[in-house]
Design a protein around this motif. Structure first.
Motif, PDB file in Angstrom:
ATOM      1  N   ASN A 123       0.863  -1.204  -0.054  1.00  0.00           N
ATOM      2  CA  ASN A 123      -0.045  -0.063   0.145  1.00  0.00           C
ATOM      3  C   ASN A 123       0.942   1.222   0.063  1.00  0.00           C
ATOM      4  O   ASN A 123       1.711   1.391   0.862  1.00  0.00           O
ATOM      5  CB  ASN A 123      -1.101  -0.016   1.270  1.00  0.00           C
ATOM      6  CG  ASN A 123      -1.567   1.355   1.207  1.00  0.00           C
ATOM      7  OD1 ASN A 123      -2.609   1.539   0.504  1.00  0.00           O
ATOM      8  ND2 ASN A 123      -1.574   1.962   2.466  1.00  0.00           N
ATOM      9  N   VAL A 124       0.525   2.400  -1.010  1.00  0.00           N
ATOM     10  CA  VAL A 124       1.133   3.463  -0.699  1.00  0.00           C
ATOM     11  C   VAL A 124      -0.053   4.617  -0.991  1.00  0.00           C
ATOM     12  O   VAL A 124      -0.864   4.396  -1.746  1.00  0.00           O
ATOM     13  CB  VAL A 124       1.836   3.706  -2.095  1.00  0.00           C
ATOM     14  CG1 VAL A 124       2.650   5.094  -2.128  1.00  0.00           C
ATOM     15  CG2 VAL A 124       3.218   2.761  -2.196  1.00  0.00           C
ATOM     16  N   ASP A 125       0.063   5.539   0.010  1.00  0.00           N
ATOM     17  CA  ASP A 125      -0.994   6.683   0.085  1.00  0.00           C
ATOM     18  C   ASP A 125       0.006   7.666   0.495  1.00  0.00           C
ATOM     19  O   ASP A 125       0.809   8.065   1.142  1.00  0.00           O
ATOM     20  CB  ASP A 125      -2.229   6.212   0.830  1.00  0.00           C
ATOM     21  CG  ASP A 125      -1.899   6.139   2.357  1.00  0.00           C
ATOM     22  OD1 ASP A 125      -1.638   7.246   3.109  1.00  0.00           O
ATOM     23  OD2 ASP A 125      -1.761   5.045   2.739  1.00  0.00           O
ATOM     24  N   ALA A 126      -0.708   8.965   0.084  1.00  0.00           N
ATOM     25  CA  ALA A 126      -0.072  10.212   0.251  1.00  0.00           C
ATOM     26  C   ALA A 126      -1.095  11.359   0.046  1.00  0.00           C
ATOM     27  O   ALA A 126      -2.130  11.249  -0.539  1.00  0.00           O
ATOM     28  CB  ALA A 126       0.918  10.637  -0.920  1.00  0.00           C
ATOM     29  N   GLY A 127      -0.950  12.461   0.998  1.00  0.00           N
ATOM     30  CA  GLY A 127      -2.021  13.276   0.987  1.00  0.00           C
ATOM     31  C   GLY A 127      -1.594  14.589   1.768  1.00  0.00           C
ATOM     32  O   GLY A 127      -0.835  14.789   2.305  1.00  0.00           O
ATOM     33  N   ILE A 128      -2.621  15.267   1.720  1.00  0.00           N
ATOM     34  CA  ILE A 128      -2.562  16.990   2.476  1.00  0.00           C
ATOM     35  C   ILE A 128      -3.453  16.996   3.419  1.00  0.00           C
ATOM     36  O   ILE A 128      -4.879  16.757   3.268  1.00  0.00           O
ATOM     37  CB  ILE A 128      -2.759  18.020   1.327  1.00  0.00           C
ATOM     38  CG1 ILE A 128      -1.633  17.644   0.170  1.00  0.00           C
ATOM     39  CG2 ILE A 128      -2.828  19.322   1.908  1.00  0.00           C
ATOM     40  CD1 ILE A 128      -1.732  18.865  -0.888  1.00  0.00           C
ATOM     41  N   LEU A 129      -3.350  17.562   4.773  1.00  0.00           N
ATOM     42  CA  LEU A 129      -3.987  17.838   5.684  1.00  0.00           C
ATOM     43  C   LEU A 129      -3.844  19.557   5.792  1.00  0.00           C
ATOM     44  O   LEU A 129      -2.845  19.871   6.305  1.00  0.00           O
ATOM     45  CB  LEU A 129      -3.765  17.083   6.778  1.00  0.00           C
ATOM     46  CG  LEU A 129      -4.394  17.594   8.201  1.00  0.00           C
ATOM     47  CD1 LEU A 129      -6.150  17.127   7.975  1.00  0.00           C
ATOM     48  CD2 LEU A 129      -4.125  16.875   9.393  1.00  0.00           C
ATOM     49  N   PHE A 130      -5.126  20.078   5.741  1.00  0.00           N
ATOM     50  CA  PHE A 130      -5.118  21.525   5.838  1.00  0.00           C
ATOM     51  C   PHE A 130      -6.068  21.942   6.904  1.00  0.00           C
ATOM     52  O   PHE A 130      -7.131  21.372   6.991  1.00  0.00           O
ATOM     53  CB  PHE A 130      -5.322  22.330   4.566  1.00  0.00           C
ATOM     54  CG  PHE A 130      -5.453  23.828   4.836  1.00  0.00           C
ATOM     55  CD1 PHE A 130      -4.285  24.348   5.206  1.00  0.00           C
ATOM     56  CD2 PHE A 130      -6.603  24.551   4.501  1.00  0.00           C
ATOM     57  CE1 PHE A 130      -4.361  25.716   5.174  1.00  0.00           C
ATOM     58  CE2 PHE A 130      -6.750  25.893   4.454  1.00  0.00           C
ATOM     59  CZ  PHE A 130      -5.537  26.620   4.980  1.00  0.00           C
ATOM     60  N   SER A 131      -5.733  22.520   7.998  1.00  0.00           N
ATOM     61  CA  SER A 131      -6.486  22.929   8.834  1.00  0.00           C
ATOM     62  C   SER A 131      -6.362  24.512   9.241  1.00  0.00           C
ATOM     63  O   SER A 131      -5.404  25.151   9.106  1.00  0.00           O
ATOM     64  CB  SER A 131      -6.171  22.244  10.288  1.00  0.00           C
ATOM     65  OG  SER A 131      -4.938  22.452  10.724  1.00  0.00           O
ATOM     66  N   PHE A 132      -7.633  25.267   9.757  1.00  0.00           N
ATOM     67  CA  PHE A 132      -7.400  26.412  10.123  1.00  0.00           C
ATOM     68  C   PHE A 132      -8.727  26.762  10.961  1.00  0.00           C
ATOM     69  O   PHE A 132      -9.806  26.015  11.189  1.00  0.00           O
ATOM     70  CB  PHE A 132      -7.830  27.285   9.033  1.00  0.00           C
ATOM     71  CG  PHE A 132      -8.743  27.080   7.955  1.00  0.00           C
ATOM     72  CD1 PHE A 132      -9.990  28.000   8.241  1.00  0.00           C
ATOM     73  CD2 PHE A 132      -9.044  25.990   7.245  1.00  0.00           C
ATOM     74  CE1 PHE A 132     -11.102  27.674   7.303  1.00  0.00           C
ATOM     75  CE2 PHE A 132      -9.897  25.795   6.428  1.00  0.00           C
ATOM     76  CZ  PHE A 132     -11.389  26.745   6.615  1.00  0.00           C
ATOM     77  N   SER A 133      -8.541  27.931  11.707  1.00  0.00           N
ATOM     78  CA  SER A 133      -9.502  28.249  12.676  1.00  0.00           C
ATOM     79  C   SER A 133     -10.251  29.624  12.283  1.00  0.00           C
ATOM     80  O   SER A 133      -9.732  30.614  12.271  1.00  0.00           O
ATOM     81  CB  SER A 133      -9.142  28.555  13.938  1.00  0.00           C
ATOM     82  OG  SER A 133      -8.561  27.320  14.567  1.00  0.00           O
ATOM     83  N   ILE A 134     -11.525  29.499  11.888  1.00  0.00           N
ATOM     84  CA  ILE A 134     -12.148  30.858  11.499  1.00  0.00           C
ATOM     85  C   ILE A 134     -13.653  30.360  11.665  1.00  0.00           C
ATOM     86  O   ILE A 134     -14.283  29.488  11.061  1.00  0.00           O
ATOM     87  CB  ILE A 134     -11.921  31.354  10.098  1.00  0.00           C
ATOM     88  CG1 ILE A 134     -12.702  32.568   9.756  1.00  0.00           C
ATOM     89  CG2 ILE A 134     -12.203  30.175   9.022  1.00  0.00           C
ATOM     90  CD1 ILE A 134     -12.340  33.367   8.556  1.00  0.00           C
ATOM     91  N   LEU A 135     -14.364  31.145  12.606  1.00  0.00           N
ATOM     92  CA  LEU A 135     -15.703  30.752  12.992  1.00  0.00           C
ATOM     93  C   LEU A 135     -15.798  29.181  13.395  1.00  0.00           C
ATOM     94  O   LEU A 135     -16.633  28.417  12.917  1.00  0.00           O
ATOM     95  CB  LEU A 135     -16.543  30.971  11.881  1.00  0.00           C
ATOM     96  CG  LEU A 135     -16.732  32.484  11.494  1.00  0.00           C
ATOM     97  CD1 LEU A 135     -17.627  32.525  10.369  1.00  0.00           C
ATOM     98  CD2 LEU A 135     -17.311  33.401  12.455  1.00  0.00           C
ATOM     99  N   GLY A 136     -14.736  28.856  14.269  1.00  0.00           N
ATOM    100  CA  GLY A 136     -14.921  27.436  14.388  1.00  0.00           C
ATOM    101  C   GLY A 136     -13.392  26.671  14.054  1.00  0.00           C
ATOM    102  O   GLY A 136     -12.617  27.122  13.483  1.00  0.00           O
ATOM    103  N   GLU A 137     -13.329  25.364  14.294  1.00  0.00           N
ATOM    104  CA  GLU A 137     -12.161  24.521  13.844  1.00  0.00           C
ATOM    105  C   GLU A 137     -12.423  23.901  12.610  1.00  0.00           C
ATOM    106  O   GLU A 137     -13.349  23.114  12.383  1.00  0.00           O
ATOM    107  CB  GLU A 137     -11.964  23.730  14.931  1.00  0.00           C
ATOM    108  CG  GLU A 137     -11.304  24.365  16.239  1.00  0.00           C
ATOM    109  CD  GLU A 137      -9.890  25.317  15.960  1.00  0.00           C
ATOM    110  OE1 GLU A 137      -9.259  25.036  15.398  1.00  0.00           O
ATOM    111  OE2 GLU A 137     -10.088  26.357  16.788  1.00  0.00           O
ATOM    112  N   HIS A 138     -11.581  24.070  11.480  1.00  0.00           N
ATOM    113  CA  HIS A 138     -11.840  23.185  10.415  1.00  0.00           C
ATOM    114  C   HIS A 138     -10.894  22.252   9.877  1.00  0.00           C
ATOM    115  O   HIS A 138      -9.592  22.773  10.152  1.00  0.00           O
ATOM    116  CB  HIS A 138     -12.143  24.367   9.218  1.00  0.00           C
ATOM    117  CG  HIS A 138     -13.137  25.286   9.173  1.00  0.00           C
ATOM    118  ND1 HIS A 138     -14.208  25.237   8.581  1.00  0.00           N
ATOM    119  CD2 HIS A 138     -13.004  26.391  10.072  1.00  0.00           C
ATOM    120  CE1 HIS A 138     -15.002  26.227   9.050  1.00  0.00           C
ATOM    121  NE2 HIS A 138     -14.078  27.005   9.779  1.00  0.00           N
ATOM    122  N   SER A 139     -10.992  21.374   9.454  1.00  0.00           N
ATOM    123  CA  SER A 139      -9.814  20.491   8.983  1.00  0.00           C
ATOM    124  C   SER A 139     -10.389  19.615   7.563  1.00  0.00           C
ATOM    125  O   SER A 139     -11.455  19.104   7.302  1.00  0.00           O
ATOM    126  CB  SER A 139      -9.748  19.406  10.026  1.00  0.00           C
ATOM    127  OG  SER A 139      -8.868  18.486   9.592  1.00  0.00           O
TER     128      SER A 139
END
Length: 242
Positions: free
Chosen positions: A43-59
């Protein structure tokens, strides 16, 4: 805007032994296969995780995966209304997964969504001229999506410590039922909901839950000629001594 960006990659080699049901199941439209080999996969997997805080916590997370599998165990037709598992010598699975989560008002409100689009392709011949090569494996949808929203109200100093409810929607795309991809089951949409209550009586923690499954009474099948229940209700409770 408080934000964070994470790049991730994973490489693994996996092994799975056949389950007891896959080996010895008998009855209810299924017959086990005691001659199954274990599954092995790279198995090979790759990705991006982007998180930010504006009117709550987003992921927001996006992942691409590619799996090369040997002796994949799949259930296939073995007569009218009967299925049995077998090994497929070589299978290639690849696709993307996207998920999004949001929490606001100190976790009073929660929202979660995920979407998968992928293929699981048979890449080996069982005999010369095998027409099922390069076809999608049976009972594996190319598309799936889940969306859920929750409300959780927590209190302190009272015997009721949590009141919450959740509404969730699931979409499953069409699935082929034959190895030659000549027949398929329609996709379906399901909506479920539940209400939760947590109470404390001294050192006793009590959890109550009332659930409604398939709220809109959608007709659907997971296996051919095996209709699933329409709207159903379930009440459950548990308690712990603290």
């Amino acid at each position: 805007l408080n934000s964070g960006l994470v790049l991730r990659m994973n490489v693994s080699r996996n092994f799975r032994a056949p389950t007891f049901n896959e080996l010895y199941w008998s009855g209810g439209g299924g017959i086990g296969n005691p001659n199954l080999n274990p599954e092995r996969a790279d198995n090979v997997d790759a990705g991006i995780l982007f998180s930010f805080s504006i009117l709550g916590e987003h992921s927001l997370k996006t992942t691409y995966y590619n799996i090369s599998m040997a002796d994949r165990i799949i259930w296939t037709a073995a007569g009218f209304g009967i299925v049995t598992p077998k090994n497929v010598r070589s299978v290639s699975s690849y696709g993307i997964e996207v998920s999004y989560q949001w929490s606001g008002l100190s976790d009073l409100l929660l929202f979660d969504a995920n979407y998968t689009n992928g293929k699981s392709i048979k890449t080996s011949e069982e005999y010369p001229g095998d027409p099922t090569v390069n076809n999608q494996l049976p009972y594996i949808p190319e598309e799936m999506m889940n969306i859920a929203g929750s409300f959780n109200y927590k209190t302190e100093g009272t015997f009721i410590s949590l009141i919450g409810f959740t509404i969730a929607h699931q979409f499953v795309g069409y699935r082929f039922t034959t190895e030659d991809n000549s027949d398929y089951l329609l996709g379906y949409n399901l909506t479920d909901g539940n209400v939760r209550l947590r109470s404390t009586f001294g050192n006793v923690l009590l959890n109550l839950k009332f659930e409604i499954k398939n709220i809109f009474e959608k007709e659907y099948q997971v296996m051919p000629a095996y209709p699933m229940p329409m709207r159903s209700y379930r009440f459950s409770f548990s308690f712990e001594l603290t």
